[in-house]
Design an enzyme around this catalytic site. Structure first.
Site, PDB file in Angstrom:
ATOM      1  N   HIS A  93      14.478  46.367  27.869  1.00 40.65           N
ATOM      2  CA  HIS A  93      13.916  47.700  27.601  1.00 40.65           C
ATOM      3  C   HIS A  93      14.784  48.719  28.341  1.00 40.65           C
ATOM      4  CE1 HIS A  93      10.120  46.861  25.351  1.00 40.65           C
ATOM      5  NE2 HIS A  93      10.422  45.639  25.757  1.00 40.65           N
ATOM      6  N   HIS A 136      16.090  40.194  26.496  1.00 40.90           N
ATOM      7  CA  HIS A 136      15.258  41.215  25.855  1.00 40.90           C
ATOM      8  C   HIS A 136      15.164  42.387  26.826  1.00 40.90           C
ATOM      9  CE1 HIS A 136      11.406  42.049  23.423  1.00 40.90           C
ATOM     10  NE2 HIS A 136      11.214  42.820  24.493  1.00 40.90           N
ATOM     11  N   CYS A 177       5.029  48.209  25.464  1.00 41.44           N
ATOM     12  CA  CYS A 177       3.997  47.193  25.577  1.00 41.44           C
ATOM     13  C   CYS A 177       2.744  47.847  26.148  1.00 41.44           C
ATOM     14  CB  CYS A 177       4.497  46.079  26.489  1.00 41.44           C
ATOM     15  SG  CYS A 177       3.257  44.838  26.832  1.00 41.44           S
TER      16      CYS A 177
END
Ligand code: HMG
Ligand code: MG
Length: 316
Positions: free
Chosen positions: A217, A215, A249
């Site tokens: 970013h 995952h 986030c």
């Protein structure tokens, strides 16, 4: 050392994309996105070829007001066969909401650093694992699949660099909870391919590839390079991405969105990977979300196609 033939065959496996735009992508958007827009986005993403869509989040509405309507979203979406619809669950209350919404899969979430975890879910890392144990057991009893997120796997916004060996140890504890799969989150988007190699060299001996997603970013523009490194050098074929490169986030200030689905799919296909996702349809989904998001998108492909007026119509 992996045998070249094994690596070659791993690279040929179809790439599994988990589309996180409706959750990670939207959770930090300052302007409330109307519920009908979220539903339309999920329905459109369901037709792009992604295998899993993180469609909402059953966290405290005070923590993430943007996703306070996830119960309603789950009630209204049209579920496509073959697509898994999942949601974040931080505690027992979230599990009850997930059950009522008939989600296919829940995702519990913690991190490799205490400061981030404390700010994100008001628990230490060890406290979060203890909190998840009964949630995972109950979810599996109710035939929901379970994902675990492990954030800050390279760097924590409060504690700085995180040692790969520490990530490995927390990951092993999460796997011991009997979750179905685990997603390692490069939450603040500062990692380079060499960081990803150091991480994967340390964790891969302890997790089956079929249970692992990455995952990324994209704060420093390295997310596509990191994913390509994981695919080419290690044969990893499961990635979380967000249409339009949206994301962020609340506990990671300054971090940018996730890697854009359309950019990663394009890059993987251009490199010879087998990716059963139509990146042009993803661009169309982003366009459909349109003016509800009032800032430029972090997606090269969407920008290029929109400039050239080449965005395809939505498939009905
Ligand atoms: P807390 O304050 O310790 O919890 O928060 P609490 O039990 O004391 O509850 C506080 C209030 O929230 C109460 O309401 C509860 O009823 C309510 P009040 O009495 O004040 O009116 N509440 C809930 N309401 C609805 N659904 C619930 C729920 N739980 C409590 N499930 C808590 C602890 C975990 C709840 C909170 O900190 C929280 O919700 N955190 C979530 C934060 C979040 O979503 N962060 C973003 C996701 S993580 C991420 O983005 C990283 C990831 O993408 C991977 C990566 O990039 O690395 C996954
Ligand atoms: Mg994220």
């Amino acid at each position: 050392m992996m045998v070249q033939a094994d690596l070659h065959s791993r690279r040929q496996s179809p790439v599994r994309i988990t589309e996180v735009c409706p959750r990670d992508g939207l959770q930090h958007e300052p302007e409330f996105i109307p519920t009908t827009r979220k539903i339309a986005l999920i329905n459109a993403l369901s037709r792009t070829g992604v295998v899993e869509i993180e469609a909402g989040s059953f966290v405290s509405p005070a923590a993430v007001p943007q996703l306070a309507d996830s119960d309603e979203v789950f009630r209204a979406i049209e579920r496509a066969s073959g697509v898994i619809y999942s949601a974040l669950v931080p505690n027992e209350r979230g599990l009850e909401r997930a059950r009522a919404a008939a989600v296919d899969k829940i995702a519990v979430f913690t991190a490799a650093s205490d400061s981030f975890t404390q700010r994100n879910i008001n628990a230490t890392v060890l406290g979060s694992l203890a909190r998840f144990k009964p949630i995972v057991t109950a979810a599996k009893r109710d035939r929901m699949a379970v994902r675990a997120y492990l954030s800050t796997v390279v760097c924590c916004p409060y504690e700085g660099r995180v040692a790969p060996a520490h990530v490995r140890d927390v990951m092993k504890r999460l796997l011991d909870l009997d979750v179905d799969d685990i997603s390692l989150g490069e939450t603040i988007g500062t990692a380079s391919p060499s960081d990803i190699r150091a991480l994967l060299d340390t964790v891969l001996p302890h997790v089956e590839l079929a249970r692992l997603s990455l995952h990324f970013h994209d704060t420093y523009g390295m997310a596509v390079a990191n994913a390509l490194t994981a695919w080419w050098d290690y044969g990893i074929t499961a990635f979380d991405c967000s249409a339009g490169g949206l994301g962020g986030c609340p506990s990671a200030p300054g971090a940018s969105g996730n890697v854009a689905t359309e950019d990663l799919v394009f890059a993987l296909k251009a490199s010879g990977a087998n990716v059963p996702v139509d990146e042009l349809l993803v661009v169309a989904c982003v366009r459909q979300l349109g003016e509800a998001v009032r800032h430029p998108l972090n997606s090269r492909l969407s920008q290029v196609l929109q400039l050239q007026n080449l965005v395809p119509a939505q498939k009905r």
